[in-house]
Design a protein around this motif. Structure first.
Motif: not given
Length: 312
Positions: A188, A201-203, A211, A214, A231-232
């Motif tokens: 990603h 974002s998130g990787w 991942d 977060e 990603n959250r």
């Protein structure tokens, strides 16, 4: 052992044949292409062969690791001309001539032979060239610029232009850095101007396929629990709080729970009511019974009222 360092890459090289001149119309040994020796009134019928190699390599015309160009007769009886441009225009060869290098050092080496295309005269050799051309490929064809080069032989000179650029997904001064932006199970990321991977974002990770947790940054507050996702993150709020990170407190007074003129004060996960003198209860819903203290004397009956009593 000294030598060039070869790396996998994908470089497009374009050679544009511009012009050619043989001012004396003589062959390699000083003879005439078509005419009496010493009076070369007839011009040559020039045809060209080019061998493509790496800079500083062999002078052997049979060693052509980057390919070869067999250009037929361009013009008959002409020793001073501009090459035509287009598909198959230059003696059956595309001009510019384009080829791909899967390894790139610092340029190319052009080895060329010019012959007089005259079967009756045995196709005499007119000239030969050996020339190194150094350049750095651009990122794309639109960013590349032509470098003008004059190659001089014993009898003639050849003007060409050369440019190089990386093919799609390749970067760097040698087009050896591969990067293809993606957002799938393999990775990603996007690509920087130098071909480096920029994780979405998130990787994270070398291939941006790990991942990011977060929850490690403790985004949830006020006693909330955090659950990591792709990603959250998701916060489960404690009672009395709400919002993405549970940073907002619920105002239980917003529904006006206190009755009969009571004043509401918000507290965490609840509220308190300050009642007037005549009411009680958690919501000031209960009238105070003034008769409970037996205020009436002499066997009178007490009748409770709002904010007082009446004997009867």
């Amino acid at each position: 052992m000294e030598g060039f360092l070869f790396v996998w890459c994908a470089t497009k090289v374009e050679i544009k044949f511009v012009s050619y001149i043989n001012p004396t119309s003589e062959d390699y040994n000083g003879g005439c292409c078509d005419g009496v020796f010493g009076n070369c009134g007839n011009k040559c019928d020039n045809r060209f062969y080019f061998c493509l190699d790496t800079p500083g390599s062999s002078s052997d015309f049979d060693q052509c690791p980057l390919g070869s160009i067999n250009m037929g007769e361009v013009y008959a009886n002409n020793d001073d001309f501009t090459f035509p441009v287009g598909a198959g225009a230059a003696g059956g060869i595309d001009n510019p001539y384009i080829f791909t290098m899967t390894t790139f050092t610092n340029g190319i080496r052009i080895k060329g032979i010019v012959h007089d295309n005259d079967g009756g005269n045995g196709d005499d050799q007119i000239d030969q060239y050996k020339h190194n051309i150094y350049f750095t490929p651009a990122r794309t064809s639109s960013q590349s610029t032509w470098a003008s080069v004059t190659i001089t032989g014993r009898r003639s000179s050849l003007d060409i232009q050369v440019r190089g650029y990386c093919t799609t997904y390749y970067y760097g001064s040698t087009c050896s850095v591969f990067c293809r932006a993606r957002d799938d199970t393999t990775g990603h990321y996007s690509c920087s101007s130098s071909g480096g991977k920029i994780c979405l974002s998130g990787w994270q990770g070398t291939s941006c396929n790990q991942d990011v947790n977060e929850c490690l940054s403790s985004p949830c507050v006020n006693g909330a629990t955090c659950a990591n996702g792709l990603n959250r993150f998701t916060c489960t709020c404690a009672l009395g709080f709400y919002g993405t990170t549970c940073a907002s407190e619920l105002n239980e007074c917003s529904s006006n729970p206190c009755q009969n003129g009571g004043t509401c004060q918000d507290v965490i996960n609840g509220y308190t009511c300050s009642c007037t003198l005549d009411w009680s209860g958690n919501r000031c819903q209960t009238n105070i019974d003034e008769c409970s203290s037996t205020p009436c004397l002499n066997s009178a009956t007490c009748n409770d009222l709002i904010g007082g009593f009446q004997p009867s």
